[in-house]
Design a protein around this motif. Structure first.
Motif, PDB file in Angstrom:
ATOM      1  N   LEU A 257      46.881   8.860  19.744  1.00  0.00           N
ATOM      2  CA  LEU A 257      45.979   7.709  19.847  1.00  0.00           C
ATOM      3  C   LEU A 257      46.752   6.405  20.004  1.00  0.00           C
ATOM      4  CD1 LEU A 257      43.001   6.780  19.564  1.00  0.00           C
ATOM      5  CD2 LEU A 257      43.383   6.636  17.112  1.00  0.00           C
ATOM      6  N   ILE A 258      47.837   6.252  19.232  1.00  0.00           N
ATOM      7  CA  ILE A 258      48.437   4.927  19.185  1.00  0.00           C
ATOM      8  C   ILE A 258      49.668   4.753  20.058  1.00  0.00           C
ATOM      9  CG2 ILE A 258      47.596   4.654  16.821  1.00  0.00           C
ATOM     10  CD1 ILE A 258      50.409   4.744  15.836  1.00  0.00           C
ATOM     11  N   GLU A 259      50.218   5.853  20.625  1.00  0.00           N
ATOM     12  CA  GLU A 259      51.529   5.694  21.254  1.00  0.00           C
ATOM     13  C   GLU A 259      51.521   4.740  22.452  1.00  0.00           C
ATOM     14  OE1 GLU A 259      53.160   9.521  22.254  1.00  0.00           O
ATOM     15  OE2 GLU A 259      51.404  10.119  23.384  1.00  0.00           O
ATOM     16  N   ASP A 260      50.356   4.615  23.107  1.00  0.00           N
ATOM     17  CA  ASP A 260      50.326   3.713  24.261  1.00  0.00           C
ATOM     18  C   ASP A 260      49.676   2.364  23.959  1.00  0.00           C
ATOM     19  OD1 ASP A 260      51.505   5.602  26.056  1.00  0.00           O
ATOM     20  OD2 ASP A 260      49.613   6.706  25.930  1.00  0.00           O
ATOM     21  N   LEU A 261      49.359   2.121  22.688  1.00  0.00           N
ATOM     22  CA  LEU A 261      48.721   0.839  22.352  1.00  0.00           C
ATOM     23  C   LEU A 261      49.753  -0.270  22.202  1.00  0.00           C
ATOM     24  CD1 LEU A 261      46.085   1.979  19.690  1.00  0.00           C
ATOM     25  CD2 LEU A 261      45.724   1.539  22.120  1.00  0.00           C
ATOM     26  N   GLU A 262      49.266  -1.496  22.294  1.00  0.00           N
ATOM     27  CA  GLU A 262      50.132  -2.647  22.044  1.00  0.00           C
ATOM     28  C   GLU A 262      50.432  -2.749  20.543  1.00  0.00           C
ATOM     29  OE1 GLU A 262      51.093  -4.672  24.608  1.00  0.00           O
ATOM     30  OE2 GLU A 262      49.998  -3.361  25.977  1.00  0.00           O
TER      31      GLU A 262
ATOM     32  N   THR B 148      40.158   9.886  19.964  1.00  0.00           N
ATOM     33  CA  THR B 148      41.274  10.615  20.580  1.00  0.00           C
ATOM     34  C   THR B 148      40.906  11.160  21.958  1.00  0.00           C
ATOM     35  OG1 THR B 148      40.614  12.655  19.469  1.00  0.00           O
ATOM     36  CG2 THR B 148      42.306  11.342  18.402  1.00  0.00           C
ATOM     37  N   GLU B 149      39.604  11.301  22.238  1.00  0.00           N
ATOM     38  CA  GLU B 149      39.183  11.837  23.532  1.00  0.00           C
ATOM     39  C   GLU B 149      39.104  10.773  24.613  1.00  0.00           C
ATOM     40  OE1 GLU B 149      38.654  14.947  24.211  1.00  0.00           O
ATOM     41  OE2 GLU B 149      38.515  15.888  22.228  1.00  0.00           O
ATOM     42  N   ILE B 150      39.073   9.516  24.204  1.00  0.00           N
ATOM     43  CA  ILE B 150      38.834   8.455  25.188  1.00  0.00           C
ATOM     44  C   ILE B 150      40.053   8.232  26.074  1.00  0.00           C
ATOM     45  CG2 ILE B 150      38.515   5.951  25.392  1.00  0.00           C
ATOM     46  CD1 ILE B 150      36.555   6.096  23.137  1.00  0.00           C
ATOM     47  N   ASP B 151      39.799   8.102  27.355  1.00  0.00           N
ATOM     48  CA  ASP B 151      40.854   7.869  28.334  1.00  0.00           C
ATOM     49  C   ASP B 151      41.618   6.571  28.030  1.00  0.00           C
ATOM     50  OD1 ASP B 151      41.383   8.932  31.350  1.00  0.00           O
ATOM     51  OD2 ASP B 151      41.780   6.780  31.160  1.00  0.00           O
ATOM     52  N   GLU B 152      42.947   6.647  28.259  1.00  0.00           N
ATOM     53  CA  GLU B 152      43.785   5.472  27.993  1.00  0.00           C
ATOM     54  C   GLU B 152      43.269   4.194  28.649  1.00  0.00           C
ATOM     55  OE1 GLU B 152      47.880   6.022  29.062  1.00  0.00           O
ATOM     56  OE2 GLU B 152      47.823   7.969  28.064  1.00  0.00           O
ATOM     57  N   ALA B 153      42.669   4.357  29.841  1.00  0.00           N
ATOM     58  CA  ALA B 153      42.277   3.173  30.611  1.00  0.00           C
ATOM     59  C   ALA B 153      41.301   2.292  29.834  1.00  0.00           C
ATOM     60  CB  ALA B 153      41.671   3.598  31.946  1.00  0.00           C
ATOM     61  N   ILE B 154      40.468   2.887  28.962  1.00  0.00           N
ATOM     62  CA  ILE B 154      39.501   2.056  28.227  1.00  0.00           C
ATOM     63  C   ILE B 154      39.722   2.122  26.715  1.00  0.00           C
ATOM     64  CG2 ILE B 154      37.719   2.259  30.022  1.00  0.00           C
ATOM     65  CD1 ILE B 154      36.284   4.220  28.033  1.00  0.00           C
ATOM     66  N   ARG B 155      40.787   2.800  26.283  1.00  0.00           N
ATOM     67  CA  ARG B 155      40.985   2.992  24.851  1.00  0.00           C
ATOM     68  C   ARG B 155      41.175   1.666  24.112  1.00  0.00           C
ATOM     69  NH1 ARG B 155      45.341   7.407  23.299  1.00  0.00           N
ATOM     70  NH2 ARG B 155      43.766   8.863  24.035  1.00  0.00           N
ATOM     71  N   GLU B 156      42.022   0.808  24.678  1.00  0.00           N
ATOM     72  CA  GLU B 156      42.264  -0.480  24.019  1.00  0.00           C
ATOM     73  C   GLU B 156      40.986  -1.282  23.892  1.00  0.00           C
ATOM     74  OE1 GLU B 156      45.570  -2.889  25.025  1.00  0.00           O
ATOM     75  OE2 GLU B 156      46.781  -1.213  25.713  1.00  0.00           O
ATOM     76  N   GLU B 157      40.204  -1.275  24.972  1.00  0.00           N
ATOM     77  CA  GLU B 157      38.950  -2.018  24.973  1.00  0.00           C
ATOM     78  C   GLU B 157      38.028  -1.524  23.862  1.00  0.00           C
ATOM     79  OE1 GLU B 157      36.793  -1.656  28.701  1.00  0.00           O
ATOM     80  OE2 GLU B 157      34.920  -1.874  27.582  1.00  0.00           O
ATOM     81  N   VAL B 158      37.923  -0.194  23.726  1.00  0.00           N
ATOM     82  CA  VAL B 158      37.029   0.374  22.710  1.00  0.00           C
ATOM     83  C   VAL B 158      37.549   0.033  21.317  1.00  0.00           C
ATOM     84  CG1 VAL B 158      36.160   2.525  21.720  1.00  0.00           C
ATOM     85  CG2 VAL B 158      36.207   2.227  24.196  1.00  0.00           C
ATOM     86  N   ILE B 159      38.849   0.184  21.114  1.00  0.00           N
ATOM     87  CA  ILE B 159      39.409  -0.106  19.791  1.00  0.00           C
ATOM     88  C   ILE B 159      39.191  -1.565  19.412  1.00  0.00           C
ATOM     89  CG2 ILE B 159      41.611  -0.323  18.559  1.00  0.00           C
ATOM     90  CD1 ILE B 159      42.457   2.314  19.786  1.00  0.00           C
ATOM     91  N   ASP B 160      39.377  -2.447  20.375  1.00  0.00           N
ATOM     92  CA  ASP B 160      39.177  -3.868  20.090  1.00  0.00           C
ATOM     93  C   ASP B 160      37.731  -4.172  19.723  1.00  0.00           C
ATOM     94  OD1 ASP B 160      41.653  -4.956  20.193  1.00  0.00           O
ATOM     95  OD2 ASP B 160      41.628  -5.317  22.355  1.00  0.00           O
ATOM     96  N   ALA B 161      36.803  -3.356  20.288  1.00  0.00           N
ATOM     97  CA  ALA B 161      35.387  -3.629  20.056  1.00  0.00           C
ATOM     98  C   ALA B 161      34.907  -3.128  18.697  1.00  0.00           C
ATOM     99  CB  ALA B 161      34.551  -2.987  21.169  1.00  0.00           C
ATOM    100  N   LEU B 162      35.732  -2.297  18.027  1.00  0.00           N
ATOM    101  CA  LEU B 162      35.266  -1.695  16.775  1.00  0.00           C
ATOM    102  C   LEU B 162      35.540  -2.606  15.579  1.00  0.00           C
ATOM    103  CD1 LEU B 162      36.399   2.020  17.084  1.00  0.00           C
ATOM    104  CD2 LEU B 162      34.190   0.998  17.622  1.00  0.00           C
ATOM    105  N   PRO B 163      34.602  -2.629  14.619  1.00  0.00           N
ATOM    106  CA  PRO B 163      34.882  -3.337  13.365  1.00  0.00           C
ATOM    107  C   PRO B 163      36.080  -2.674  12.672  1.00  0.00           C
ATOM    108  CG  PRO B 163      32.553  -2.690  13.506  1.00  0.00           C
ATOM    109  CD  PRO B 163      33.252  -2.032  14.634  1.00  0.00           C
ATOM    110  N   ARG B 164      36.907  -3.476  11.990  1.00  0.00           N
ATOM    111  CA  ARG B 164      38.132  -2.957  11.366  1.00  0.00           C
ATOM    112  C   ARG B 164      37.850  -1.780  10.425  1.00  0.00           C
ATOM    113  NH1 ARG B 164      42.234  -3.970  14.554  1.00  0.00           N
ATOM    114  NH2 ARG B 164      40.451  -4.103  15.902  1.00  0.00           N
ATOM    115  N   ASP B 165      36.742  -1.866   9.622  1.00  0.00           N
ATOM    116  CA  ASP B 165      36.495  -0.794   8.651  1.00  0.00           C
ATOM    117  C   ASP B 165      36.121   0.517   9.343  1.00  0.00           C
ATOM    118  OD1 ASP B 165      34.128  -2.173   9.400  1.00  0.00           O
ATOM    119  OD2 ASP B 165      33.037  -1.173   7.786  1.00  0.00           O
ATOM    120  N   VAL B 166      35.397   0.429  10.466  1.00  0.00           N
ATOM    121  CA  VAL B 166      35.047   1.647  11.216  1.00  0.00           C
ATOM    122  C   VAL B 166      36.317   2.295  11.764  1.00  0.00           C
ATOM    123  CG1 VAL B 166      33.844   2.545  13.245  1.00  0.00           C
ATOM    124  CG2 VAL B 166      32.768   0.786  11.828  1.00  0.00           C
ATOM    125  N   LEU B 167      37.195   1.463  12.311  1.00  0.00           N
ATOM    126  CA  LEU B 167      38.445   1.960  12.874  1.00  0.00           C
ATOM    127  C   LEU B 167      39.285   2.650  11.796  1.00  0.00           C
ATOM    128  CD1 LEU B 167      40.260   2.047  15.383  1.00  0.00           C
ATOM    129  CD2 LEU B 167      41.229  -0.132  14.673  1.00  0.00           C
TER     130      LEU B 167
END
Lengths: 461, 461
Positions: A113-118, A79-98
């Motif tokens: 967290l999710i309002e600006d995600l695809e 929740t602290e991560i800036d929007e600019a890199i949030r998608e990148e970080v989420i994509d990099a995480l294993p599904r179970d960790v997320l």
């Protein structure tokens, strides 16, 4: 003030900036692919600092770090991560960790967290939630962006309005589930209309038999679920609220907003104001790519290019005059530049006063008159100085008079434009901060060149 | 975004602005010297709104209102009143009303109220306090301005670290005196070093036998009494603190800061940032007199006048060139203006990133490179456009080339200046927001004129 700050910097040790040595050590551990050391180094950091770390290191380092350390990420960091890199970080995480990370969050944090995600990323996160939580988040997402409904958490501690202190304490003791942070108990009538609130401090210091209704706070205020979040932040700051119940159109309690969320909104609003003021798209971040940054900055530069060409057309109308007295070409930018600066000053004060609701329809007339007076006094002062300079440097008294008169005209125009442009935008329900400096400096450029060259043509030629 | 806000404005009703009709009614009551009606009208307002009212009406109306209604003023209203009119209001109050008003305030509010007053007014207020309160306020005033020591309240709720939940609750029940608002109990060791804190929510929901030490919060952080208040506000926002214990050099507990005070500091810091950015003295307010306002704005205008004259000297070096091709006089402000805008954009992003500690020594190099790239790409883009305009409008391909090259140079310089100037100020422990737009636009004016006229002289003459 500057000296004072320097002195303060010396005497204090903590300035909360990420330690550069620590960042270096972390990057070395990433380089060495030493995940045990990485965990040791990052573990003592607050979630907000871990997020800053991820934002500050380069893209390649970030990806390598996430490969080595990504399983340690929790919901607070996300929740602290800036929007600019949030998608990148989420994509990099294993599904179970997320999935694990989002399950521990309150509903307002998941929404944030999710309002600006695809769509697909939103689905992945919603799918990880339990049914009740998922429903709460989906409900919040039905409220408009930037509304109180998006900001509130749905986890609320309430008590019937007829309870006593003892009943409330027994209830809290027995309750299995309570939010992480809460500061008030909200009193509700049988139809879930909030009627007041009691601070936990008052609750703890009052006798068991005292009715809750007798110890409610004066500061009680409800917030509409559709209220714009900027106004919510304003209300918290203005009325010193710590938390406030949120109600729907029927005045029924649907959630609560706490001051830490309001403070974050206030901070974001200010970021937006200063960036807009300088003509930058509001979603700017240092983690943006070069092309992303170009895309944010180009629109206002294009506007400025157009308006600068208007000023050029004005000047070219007077090319005969400039040909006759070439000194005018050197002096005309002084008039324009002084107008631009004075206009920007006046604009900053007006935009800020509108944001803090201290410039209203009740005092707009007086403020406009004050600005005109300020412009006139400054105009006279600088007209005298520049008139003297014009006379002394170029030996022409009339050139001095032209310079001084143009300066006076442009500083009055600047002061008025600085306050009237944002007032007009506000009147049309547009954001006054949209009146970036560009508008005002265009006006002062055009008026400055026109007044100076026009007067020169009339008087000197 | 603009449309969205307009839509939001329609659907919401409350925008917290003082109602213009109400202000009119109040002014009518003042006019009619009807103090009963005045009391009826003002009574329902929050203290912060009464303060806003006093700030927004004119000086004569304010004095008349205070004569009719001044006896109703309480301490909460006094602390909300803007510094610009605070002395005036205090002077207008009968001594007994003033004494009554300040006696009900917490120590931090008294400090806030009197720190900017003149000696005799300070004495009048200090004299009204009880001895213990007076000593507490005088102690706070020994800490530097803008430090945590000035911001904290000295009223703190503590418990020995070995207590249980039951002991703490019994203590709170028995305690005669408790602060108006408190959210945590701070655990201290026998030498008054804070070792952790417990939220009231956890306290209420835990069993009586649970040791307090087992339910302390992870977010615990102490703040040094000498810490700068801007950094305190940053820490609250960054780490989601609700309250934080303040310690002296020996790590002993001396007070507590709560989030509502931190939020007010954050708001004031932002005000200062945007006003400095626009070259306005930071203590500006709409309640300032015309002369006060002139005094705040003149210094930067003087700086700008000097620098504008430097640009004029640069231009006058090329008067031969301008005489030969008078079109240059019309085109040169375009190059300067584009540079000024691009530099302001880059500056706003850098100043803001420094304030949020997201631009640090770890990533400064990368950010500077990014800005240079952004400047180069924008420079190329606008060089092509303006090159084409130069060619089409004036029929000279070489004029287009000169215009394009100057544009490219100036946009790269602008992007670099925007980030390097504040970084350098920060390095020398000066406030980066001092790098008001004036510095950067001077640089882009001078470079813009020099590059354009210099290239024109080399290539076209």
């Amino acid at each position: 003030m500057a000296d004072e700050r320097a002195a303060q910097d010396d005497r204090e040790e903590v300035d909360y900036e990420l330690d550069a040595d620590l960042v270096d050590q972390i990057l070395e551990a990433v380089e060495a692919a030493d995940s045990a050391r990485l965990i040791d180094l990052i573990e003592p950091l607050h979630a907000a600092d871990v997020a800053d770390l991820l934002e500050q290191i380069g893209g390649a380092d970030r990806r390598a770090l996430l490969r080595l350390w990504g399983r340690e990420i929790d919901g607070d960091i996300l929740t602290e991560i800036d929007e600019a890199i949030r998608e990148e970080v989420i994509d990099a995480l294993p599904r179970d960790v997320l999935a694990e990370a989002v399950r521990e969050l309150d509903s307002d944090d998941v929404v944030d967290l999710i309002e600006d995600l695809e769509e697909p990323q939103q689905e992945a996160i919603l799918g990880a939630l339990e049914d009740a939580d998922r429903a709460a988040v989906e409900q919040s997402l039905t409220y408009p962006e930037y509304s109180a409904g998006r900001l509130m958490q749905r986890e609320v501690v309430t008590a019937p309005e007829h309870w006593t202190v003892g009943e409330a304490i027994d209830f809290l003791r027995a309750e299995e589930w309570l939010p992480d942070q809460f500061y008030h108990i909200i009193l509700v009538d049988p139809r879930m209309h909030p009627v007041g609130y009691v601070t936990l401090g008052r609750l703890l210091s009052s006798g068991r038999v005292v009715p809750l209704r007798d110890i409610t706070e004066d500061s009680f205020r409800t917030i509409s679920v559709l209220q714009e979040e900027a106004d919510v932040a304003y209300a918290f700051n203005q009325y010193h609220l710590i938390s406030a119940p949120v109600v729907d159109e029927d005045d029924r309690l649907v959630g609560v907003i706490t001051i830490d969320d309001a403070m974050a909104v206030l901070d974001a609003e200010h970021e937006e104001d200063i960036l807009r003021f300088a003509g930058v798209g509001e979603d700017s971040s240092l983690s943006d790519t070069v092309l992303e940054t170009v895309r944010q900055r180009t629109p206002w530069l294009l506007v400025n290019l157009l308006t600068a060409n208007v000023a050029a057309v004005v000047i070219s109308q007077f090319s005969g005059t400039i040909e006759a007295i070439v000194a005018l070409a050197a002096l005309m930018p002084i008039v324009a530049s002084m107008g631009g600066n004075a206009g920007t000053q006046s604009l900053a004060v007006a935009v800020r006063a509108l944001a803090t609701k201290s410039l209203t329809s009740s005092n707009a007339g007086r403020v406009v008159r004050r600005e005109a007076m300020v412009g006139a006094i400054n105009g006279l002062f600088f007209a005298l100085i520049m008139g003297a300079v014009g006379y002394l440097a170029y030996g022409s008294a009339m050139l001095g008079v032209v310079l001084g008169m143009a300066m006076l005209i442009n500083l009055v125009v600047a002061a008025l434009a600085g306050v009237l442009v944002p007032l007009m935008l506000e009147r049309f329900n547009l954001d006054p901060a949209l009146a970036s400096g560009t508008f005002v400096t265009t006006m002062t450029d055009v008026i400055g060149f026109f007044a100076f060259l026009g007067l020169a043509t009339l008087i000197l030629i």
